[in-house]
Write a protein that holds these residues in place. Structure first.
Motif, mmCIF file in Angstrom:
data_model
loop_
_atom_site.group_PDB
_atom_site.id
_atom_site.type_symbol
_atom_site.label_atom_id
_atom_site.label_comp_id
_atom_site.label_asym_id
_atom_site.label_seq_id
_atom_site.Cartn_x
_atom_site.Cartn_y
_atom_site.Cartn_z
ATOM 1 N N PHE A 98 0.823 -1.207 0.000
ATOM 2 C CA PHE A 98 0.000 0.000 0.000
ATOM 3 C C PHE A 98 0.862 1.264 0.000
ATOM 4 C CE2 PHE A 98 -3.501 -2.579 2.241
ATOM 5 C CZ PHE A 98 -4.078 -2.915 1.012
ATOM 6 N N ARG A 99 1.961 1.223 0.741
ATOM 7 C CA ARG A 99 2.831 2.397 0.810
ATOM 8 C C ARG A 99 3.477 2.677 -0.544
ATOM 9 N NH1 ARG A 99 5.755 5.204 4.864
ATOM 10 N NH2 ARG A 99 6.864 6.884 3.790
ATOM 11 N N ILE A 100 3.866 1.621 -1.240
ATOM 12 C CA ILE A 100 4.471 1.795 -2.570
ATOM 13 C C ILE A 100 3.467 2.438 -3.520
ATOM 14 C CG2 ILE A 100 5.315 0.552 -4.606
ATOM 15 C CD1 ILE A 100 6.636 -1.426 -2.643
ATOM 16 N N ILE A 101 2.200 2.019 -3.425
ATOM 17 C CA ILE A 101 1.160 2.633 -4.259
ATOM 18 C C ILE A 101 1.028 4.119 -3.906
ATOM 19 C CG2 ILE A 101 -1.318 2.704 -4.744
ATOM 20 C CD1 ILE A 101 -1.388 -0.307 -4.335
ATOM 21 N N ALA A 102 0.942 4.407 -2.614
ATOM 22 C CA ALA A 102 0.755 5.793 -2.168
ATOM 23 C C ALA A 102 1.927 6.675 -2.570
ATOM 24 C CB ALA A 102 0.566 5.828 -0.654
ATOM 25 N N GLU A 103 3.121 6.100 -2.581
ATOM 26 C CA GLU A 103 4.311 6.884 -2.933
ATOM 27 C C GLU A 103 4.255 7.407 -4.359
ATOM 28 O OE1 GLU A 103 7.216 7.812 -1.261
ATOM 29 O OE2 GLU A 103 6.257 7.188 0.616
ATOM 30 N N GLN A 104 3.462 6.765 -5.207
ATOM 31 C CA GLN A 104 3.334 7.231 -6.592
ATOM 32 C C GLN A 104 2.587 8.555 -6.666
ATOM 33 O OE1 GLN A 104 5.185 5.185 -8.532
ATOM 34 N NE2 GLN A 104 5.347 4.116 -6.561
ATOM 35 N N PHE A 105 1.817 8.865 -5.614
ATOM 36 C CA PHE A 105 1.032 10.095 -5.577
ATOM 37 C C PHE A 105 1.613 11.116 -4.599
ATOM 38 C CE2 PHE A 105 -1.784 6.567 -6.614
ATOM 39 C CZ PHE A 105 -2.384 7.019 -7.781
ATOM 40 N N ARG A 106 2.706 10.768 -3.948
ATOM 41 C CA ARG A 106 3.272 11.606 -2.895
ATOM 42 C C ARG A 106 4.511 12.335 -3.388
ATOM 43 N NH1 ARG A 106 4.643 9.079 3.060
ATOM 44 N NH2 ARG A 106 6.332 10.458 3.637
ATOM 45 N N GLU A 107 4.607 13.599 -3.046
ATOM 46 C CA GLU A 107 5.767 14.406 -3.437
ATOM 47 C C GLU A 107 7.001 13.897 -2.690
ATOM 48 O OE1 GLU A 107 7.453 17.208 -5.783
ATOM 49 O OE2 GLU A 107 5.283 17.165 -5.591
ATOM 50 N N PRO A 108 8.077 13.555 -3.415
ATOM 51 C CA PRO A 108 9.292 13.099 -2.736
ATOM 52 C C PRO A 108 9.872 14.204 -1.857
ATOM 53 C CG PRO A 108 9.371 12.608 -5.092
ATOM 54 C CD PRO A 108 8.216 13.538 -4.879
ATOM 55 N N ASP A 109 10.548 13.820 -0.801
ATOM 56 C CA ASP A 109 11.195 14.804 0.057
ATOM 57 C C ASP A 109 12.198 15.613 -0.763
ATOM 58 O OD1 ASP A 109 10.429 13.998 3.058
ATOM 59 O OD2 ASP A 109 10.685 12.173 1.871
ATOM 60 N N ALA A 110 12.072 16.939 -0.692
ATOM 61 C CA ALA A 110 12.882 17.820 -1.540
ATOM 62 C C ALA A 110 14.377 17.618 -1.325
ATOM 63 C CB ALA A 110 12.502 19.274 -1.283
ATOM 64 N N HIS A 111 14.787 17.364 -0.069
ATOM 65 C CA HIS A 111 16.208 17.241 0.228
ATOM 66 C C HIS A 111 16.758 15.850 -0.097
ATOM 67 C CE1 HIS A 111 13.863 16.128 3.756
ATOM 68 N NE2 HIS A 111 14.835 15.300 4.085
ATOM 69 N N ILE A 112 15.856 14.914 -0.477
ATOM 70 C CA ILE A 112 16.297 13.568 -0.849
ATOM 71 C C ILE A 112 16.056 13.306 -2.330
ATOM 72 C CG2 ILE A 112 15.943 11.094 -0.488
ATOM 73 C CD1 ILE A 112 15.195 11.658 2.358
ATOM 74 N N GLY A 113 14.851 13.665 -2.776
ATOM 75 C CA GLY A 113 14.502 13.403 -4.165
ATOM 76 C C GLY A 113 14.263 11.921 -4.391
ATOM 77 N N LEU A 114 14.543 11.453 -5.590
ATOM 78 C CA LEU A 114 14.359 10.050 -5.944
ATOM 79 C C LEU A 114 15.691 9.320 -5.953
ATOM 80 C CD1 LEU A 114 11.792 10.405 -8.871
ATOM 81 C CD2 LEU A 114 11.313 9.796 -6.499
#
Length: 266
Positions: free
Chosen positions: A217-233
């Motif tokens: 579920f978290r992996i699915i939600a991460e597709q809609f969540r803004e990545p942390d700016a200081h980490i990115g992808l």
């Protein structure tokens, strides 16, 4: 489209602030404690464990509270903002400003439960199964608090239920916090409740189901969540949350195989 206008502070006494974030932890622990006692009584009766009493579960809660706070905070520091906290170590203790990691709290819970279970000479997975069943309650309240705080918001979107967080910008975004509250809180809770009161379910299965389904579920939600700016992808492909959730799924599958192998031997 909804324009977010919620305050993270419920009541401000001037010298003391009551924040939704704090209340989320309090209500999550209290309701989880109440339900956990019921599951605990069911399991010790089902498995005919005479060495445990309800008082033992109450004692475990003290371990869990410390484990959640310490693990959640250190997890955020290490996984999400290590450079900042190395330069500002005093800020590590300022948990009232936000900054808790679910995956860090999970590690803390596992360590705290392992220590407690060893003292009681009971399988760690016995207690972790109960914790896994009630954890979605705390997750639900936590994600709602994230939404109120305008944090962990989603990526830009034009869907009609998108939300503008004025404290962030004026761009309509996915309310990813609510997606997580629904999947990781409500749906995961219903799945675990379905299995936990089955008479033939083996010790360890609820723990593995929690790791696998939460990770999914978290992996699915991460597709809609803004990545942390200081980490990115990571590798310009996936977020830190996705990476840690993949590890959760891996260990969940390992526990499942271990439980099956142990049952096959017996």
């Amino acid at each position: 489209m909804y324009i977010h206008n919620l305050s993270p502070i419920l009541i401000d006494f001037g010298f003391l602030e009551i924040r939704w974030y704090s209340l989320a932890y309090i209500f999550g622990i209290i309701i989880g404690w109440w339900l956990g006692v019921k599951i605990f009584r069911f399991k010790i009766k089902l498995q005919n464990i005479t060495t445990l009493q309800v008082k033992d579960f109450d004692d475990l809660i003290s371990y869990l509270i410390v484990s959640i706070i310490v693990g959640g905070r250190l997890g955020y520091v290490i996984f999400y903002n290590l450079n900042y906290y190395l330069n500002n170590p005093i800020d590590i203790i300022k948990i009232w400003q936000g900054g808790m990691s679910f995956h860090g709290a999970l590690i803390g819970i596992i360590v705290g439960t392992y220590i407690f279970a060893n003292k009681k000479k009971i399988s760690t997975l016995f207690f972790l199964d109960i914790i896994a069943c009630v954890a979605p309650i705390g997750i639900f309240f936590g994600r709602i608090a994230n939404f109120i705080n305008s944090e962990l918001y989603g990526v830009p979107s034009n869907i009609f239920w998108s939300v503008i967080f004025p404290n962030v910008d004026n761009i309509p975004r996915h309310p990813s916090q609510l997606y997580e509250a629904f999947m990781e809180g409500i749906i995961l809770f219903l799945i675990l409740m379905f299995f936990t009161f089955k008479n033939k379910i083996k010790t360890g299965y609820c723990s593995s189901l929690f790791l696998i389904f939460y990770g999914f579920f978290r992996i699915i939600a991460e597709q809609f969540r803004e990545p942390d700016a200081h980490i990115g992808l990571i590798f310009n492909t996936f977020s830190m949350g996705t990476f840690l959730s993949c590890i959760m799924i891996f260990f969940g599958l390992l526990i499942t195989l271990n439980v099956k192998n142990n049952n096959a031997k017996t």
